[in-house]
Design a protein around this motif. Structure first.
Motif, PDB file in Angstrom:
ATOM      1  N   LYS A 224      62.298 -19.009  37.796  1.00  0.00           N
ATOM      2  CA  LYS A 224      62.232 -20.341  38.396  1.00  0.00           C
ATOM      3  C   LYS A 224      63.018 -21.395  37.626  1.00  0.00           C
ATOM      4  CE  LYS A 224      59.011 -23.881  40.096  1.00  0.00           C
ATOM      5  NZ  LYS A 224      59.689 -25.016  39.451  1.00  0.00           N
ATOM      6  N   SER A 225      62.867 -21.441  36.313  1.00  0.00           N
ATOM      7  CA  SER A 225      63.521 -22.494  35.551  1.00  0.00           C
ATOM      8  C   SER A 225      64.005 -21.962  34.207  1.00  0.00           C
ATOM      9  CB  SER A 225      62.585 -23.689  35.340  1.00  0.00           C
ATOM     10  OG  SER A 225      61.410 -23.297  34.649  1.00  0.00           O
ATOM     11  N   ALA A 226      65.022 -22.628  33.665  1.00  0.00           N
ATOM     12  CA  ALA A 226      65.613 -22.208  32.395  1.00  0.00           C
ATOM     13  C   ALA A 226      66.386 -23.395  31.834  1.00  0.00           C
ATOM     14  CB  ALA A 226      66.539 -21.014  32.596  1.00  0.00           C
ATOM     15  N   PHE A 227      66.944 -23.222  30.643  1.00  0.00           N
ATOM     16  CA  PHE A 227      67.802 -24.257  30.106  1.00  0.00           C
ATOM     17  C   PHE A 227      68.967 -23.647  29.348  1.00  0.00           C
ATOM     18  CE2 PHE A 227      64.383 -23.747  26.973  1.00  0.00           C
ATOM     19  CZ  PHE A 227      65.097 -23.512  25.813  1.00  0.00           C
ATOM     20  N   MET A 228      70.044 -24.420  29.309  1.00  0.00           N
ATOM     21  CA  MET A 228      71.205 -24.086  28.510  1.00  0.00           C
ATOM     22  C   MET A 228      71.105 -24.878  27.217  1.00  0.00           C
ATOM     23  SD  MET A 228      74.243 -25.295  27.225  1.00  0.00           S
ATOM     24  CE  MET A 228      74.375 -26.820  28.138  1.00  0.00           C
ATOM     25  N   ARG A 229      71.209 -24.191  26.072  1.00  0.00           N
ATOM     26  CA  ARG A 229      71.172 -24.873  24.774  1.00  0.00           C
ATOM     27  C   ARG A 229      72.516 -24.696  24.077  1.00  0.00           C
ATOM     28  NH1 ARG A 229      66.752 -22.690  21.779  1.00  0.00           N
ATOM     29  NH2 ARG A 229      65.466 -24.489  22.320  1.00  0.00           N
ATOM     30  N   LEU A 230      73.158 -25.820  23.763  1.00  0.00           N
ATOM     31  CA  LEU A 230      74.398 -25.829  22.992  1.00  0.00           C
ATOM     32  C   LEU A 230      74.044 -26.164  21.552  1.00  0.00           C
ATOM     33  CD1 LEU A 230      77.530 -25.872  22.735  1.00  0.00           C
ATOM     34  CD2 LEU A 230      77.425 -28.291  23.362  1.00  0.00           C
ATOM     35  N   VAL A 231      74.375 -25.260  20.627  1.00  0.00           N
ATOM     36  CA  VAL A 231      73.993 -25.426  19.220  1.00  0.00           C
ATOM     37  C   VAL A 231      75.252 -25.448  18.361  1.00  0.00           C
ATOM     38  CG1 VAL A 231      72.569 -24.560  17.326  1.00  0.00           C
ATOM     39  CG2 VAL A 231      71.893 -24.096  19.701  1.00  0.00           C
ATOM     40  N   TYR A 232      75.506 -26.578  17.708  1.00  0.00           N
ATOM     41  CA  TYR A 232      76.626 -26.672  16.779  1.00  0.00           C
ATOM     42  C   TYR A 232      76.269 -25.993  15.464  1.00  0.00           C
ATOM     43  CZ  TYR A 232      78.706 -30.227  19.835  1.00  0.00           C
ATOM     44  OH  TYR A 232      79.254 -30.898  20.905  1.00  0.00           O
ATOM     45  N   GLU A 233      77.295 -25.682  14.675  1.00  0.00           N
ATOM     46  CA  GLU A 233      77.069 -25.053  13.382  1.00  0.00           C
ATOM     47  C   GLU A 233      76.232 -25.962  12.481  1.00  0.00           C
ATOM     48  OE1 GLU A 233      81.198 -24.264  12.204  1.00  0.00           O
ATOM     49  OE2 GLU A 233      80.672 -22.137  12.263  1.00  0.00           O
ATOM     50  N   ASP A 234      75.450 -25.326  11.586  1.00  0.00           N
ATOM     51  CA  ASP A 234      74.629 -26.086  10.645  1.00  0.00           C
ATOM     52  C   ASP A 234      75.478 -27.065   9.838  1.00  0.00           C
ATOM     53  OD1 ASP A 234      72.521 -24.613  11.491  1.00  0.00           O
ATOM     54  OD2 ASP A 234      72.200 -23.518   9.623  1.00  0.00           O
ATOM     55  N   VAL A 235      74.889 -28.206   9.548  1.00  0.00           N
ATOM     56  CA  VAL A 235      75.550 -29.184   8.696  1.00  0.00           C
ATOM     57  C   VAL A 235      74.531 -29.720   7.688  1.00  0.00           C
ATOM     58  CG1 VAL A 235      75.066 -31.109  10.258  1.00  0.00           C
ATOM     59  CG2 VAL A 235      76.957 -31.281   8.653  1.00  0.00           C
ATOM     60  N   GLU A 236      74.981 -29.934   6.471  1.00  0.00           N
ATOM     61  CA  GLU A 236      74.126 -30.512   5.433  1.00  0.00           C
ATOM     62  C   GLU A 236      74.314 -32.018   5.411  1.00  0.00           C
ATOM     63  OE1 GLU A 236      75.054 -30.417   1.091  1.00  0.00           O
ATOM     64  OE2 GLU A 236      73.259 -29.141   1.015  1.00  0.00           O
ATOM     65  N   ILE A 237      73.204 -32.746   5.439  1.00  0.00           N
ATOM     66  CA  ILE A 237      73.235 -34.204   5.375  1.00  0.00           C
ATOM     67  C   ILE A 237      72.595 -34.618   4.057  1.00  0.00           C
ATOM     68  CG2 ILE A 237      72.689 -36.341   6.576  1.00  0.00           C
ATOM     69  CD1 ILE A 237      72.134 -34.677   9.082  1.00  0.00           C
ATOM     70  N   ARG A 238      73.403 -35.133   3.143  1.00  0.00           N
ATOM     71  CA  ARG A 238      72.905 -35.510   1.830  1.00  0.00           C
ATOM     72  C   ARG A 238      72.234 -36.879   1.884  1.00  0.00           C
ATOM     73  NH1 ARG A 238      78.074 -33.442   0.475  1.00  0.00           N
ATOM     74  NH2 ARG A 238      78.870 -35.554   0.054  1.00  0.00           N
ATOM     75  N   PRO A 239      71.421 -37.211   0.886  1.00  0.00           N
ATOM     76  CA  PRO A 239      70.768 -38.537   0.861  1.00  0.00           C
ATOM     77  C   PRO A 239      71.793 -39.663   1.026  1.00  0.00           C
ATOM     78  CG  PRO A 239      69.834 -37.136  -0.835  1.00  0.00           C
ATOM     79  CD  PRO A 239      71.000 -36.388  -0.262  1.00  0.00           C
ATOM     80  N   GLY A 240      71.495 -40.598   1.906  1.00  0.00           N
ATOM     81  CA  GLY A 240      72.377 -41.728   2.145  1.00  0.00           C
ATOM     82  C   GLY A 240      73.471 -41.503   3.153  1.00  0.00           C
ATOM     83  N   GLN A 241      73.575 -40.289   3.699  1.00  0.00           N
ATOM     84  CA  GLN A 241      74.649 -40.000   4.657  1.00  0.00           C
ATOM     85  C   GLN A 241      74.209 -40.177   6.100  1.00  0.00           C
ATOM     86  OE1 GLN A 241      75.911 -35.992   3.547  1.00  0.00           O
ATOM     87  NE2 GLN A 241      77.882 -36.868   2.977  1.00  0.00           N
ATOM     88  N   VAL A 242      75.188 -40.439   6.944  1.00  0.00           N
ATOM     89  CA  VAL A 242      75.021 -40.450   8.396  1.00  0.00           C
ATOM     90  C   VAL A 242      76.085 -39.540   8.986  1.00  0.00           C
ATOM     91  CG1 VAL A 242      75.039 -41.828  10.505  1.00  0.00           C
ATOM     92  CG2 VAL A 242      74.152 -42.819   8.396  1.00  0.00           C
ATOM     93  N   VAL A 243      75.692 -38.573   9.810  1.00  0.00           N
ATOM     94  CA  VAL A 243      76.652 -37.703  10.475  1.00  0.00           C
ATOM     95  C   VAL A 243      76.436 -37.788  11.979  1.00  0.00           C
ATOM     96  CG1 VAL A 243      76.797 -36.136   8.511  1.00  0.00           C
ATOM     97  CG2 VAL A 243      75.169 -35.665  10.350  1.00  0.00           C
ATOM     98  N   ALA A 244      77.464 -37.430  12.732  1.00  0.00           N
ATOM     99  CA  ALA A 244      77.384 -37.574  14.186  1.00  0.00           C
ATOM    100  C   ALA A 244      78.098 -36.416  14.870  1.00  0.00           C
ATOM    101  CB  ALA A 244      78.001 -38.897  14.620  1.00  0.00           C
ATOM    102  N   ARG A 245      77.670 -36.130  16.099  1.00  0.00           N
ATOM    103  CA  ARG A 245      78.334 -35.185  16.981  1.00  0.00           C
ATOM    104  C   ARG A 245      78.424 -35.809  18.365  1.00  0.00           C
ATOM    105  NH1 ARG A 245      79.467 -33.304  12.895  1.00  0.00           N
ATOM    106  NH2 ARG A 245      79.225 -31.174  12.108  1.00  0.00           N
ATOM    107  N   ASN A 246      79.568 -35.554  19.055  1.00  0.00           N
ATOM    108  CA  ASN A 246      79.777 -36.070  20.413  1.00  0.00           C
ATOM    109  C   ASN A 246      79.777 -34.918  21.390  1.00  0.00           C
ATOM    110  OD1 ASN A 246      81.408 -37.756  18.338  1.00  0.00           O
ATOM    111  ND2 ASN A 246      81.086 -39.159  20.048  1.00  0.00           N
TER     112      ASN A 246
END
Length: 299
Positions: free
Chosen positions: A277-299
């Motif tokens: 009946k129902s399902a979902f597609m999941r798009l998973v980017y590669e792991d990324v490390e975010i250090r203290p004080g950092q901001v990262v983004a994906r589009n």
């Protein structure tokens, strides 16, 4: 496997905040089952985890842009899209006074959204069910923000009144005193619809220059349509160069497109919710490390 590379420095610098002390077993047993699972996964991978804080301060909100082409309704529960209707009469369902705009978002219930971002790797719960704060609700720009235990997640939607294309940017800021490792994941849910246009509704991906499609009733079932899948049953996975991934029916395709080839090295999973009946597609980017004080983004 080697550890994931550190993320590039973000423009924003955040003040460190301490993680809460580890919870005792009695306290852990009182958490919801889903948070207990997240805690165990965090322990196994050496990460910190704290249960989600109450979010009663954020009120439920639904709204969004409308143009001559479409009407979109976003939901701050999960920070995603609850409805996308095409307003061009060419695509209307029915005839004459009974004609209504076609709805491209098919879902099981009012809480299901598309473009959910669980982000479980952050160790702050399943964000696809979190109540985000609405930071900006402009005519063509909607921004959702969630702050938990020193982690800030921002989802920015940018729409164009003259195009069906739009942009989604997901930002994660780390103001704790420890690095966090997360895989950016985005989900597009789909459910069986009785309309004729949805009889061929499928999850679909262009991966490594090949199109892989799986009819919605067959996702995870290992049934009649499973010959379209790379596996006999269970979730279907495609990894490598992902050009786009999403949901299609007889006439329409709704797809997520990474904004660069560098960020398109990813994994796409077709996973059932209610088999048949129902399902979902999941798009998973590669792991990324975010250090203290950092901001990262994906589009």
């Amino acid at each position: 496997m080697p550890p994931p590379p550190p993320a590039a420095e973000g423009e924003a610098q955040l003040a460190p905040r301490e993680f809460p002390e580890a919870a005792g077993q009695a306290a852990i047993d009182s958490w919801p089952e889903e948070e207990q699972d997240d805690f165990r996964r965090a322990e196994e991978s050496g990460r910190s985890f704290a249960p989600a804080a109450p979010e009663s301060v954020n009120e439920r909100w639904k709204g969004g842009p409308e143009s001559a082409l479409y009407s979109v309704q976003l939901d701050n529960r999960g920070g995603g899209i609850a409805s996308w209707q095409l307003l061009d009469e060419t695509y209307a369902v029915g005839f004459g006074e009974e004609a209504v705009p076609i709805e491209l978002v098919t879902r099981d219930d009012e809480n299901t959204i598309v473009l959910a971002t669980p982000l479980r790797g952050l160790g702050i719960g399943n964000l696809s069910e979190a109540l985000f704060r609405v930071e900006d609700r402009g005519s063509q720009r909607i921004v959702f923000v969630l702050e938990r235990n020193g982690i800030e997640v921002r989802k920015i939607f940018e729409f164009d009144p003259d195009s069906y294309a739009f942009e989604l940017e997901v930002e994660i800021g780390n103001s704790t005193n420890r690095a966090v490792v997360v895989d950016f994941d985005v989900e597009w849910a789909a459910s069986q619809d009785d309309g004729n246009d949805f009889t061929e509704q499928s999850l679909i991906v262009l991966a490594n220059d090949e199109v892989e499609r799986e009819l919605l009733p067959s996702v995870g079932s290992g049934g009649f349509f499973s010959f379209l899948s790379s596996e006999d049953e269970g979730p279907t996975t495609n990894e490598g160069q992902i050009e786009w991934a999403g949901v299609s029916n007889r006439y329409f395709l709704a797809a997520l497109i990474p904004n660069s080839r560098e960020s398109s090295i990813a994994k796409v999973v077709f996973e059932p919710v209610i088999p048949g009946k129902s399902a979902f597609m999941r798009l998973v980017y590669e792991d990324v490390e975010i250090r203290p004080g950092q901001v990262v983004a994906r589009n």
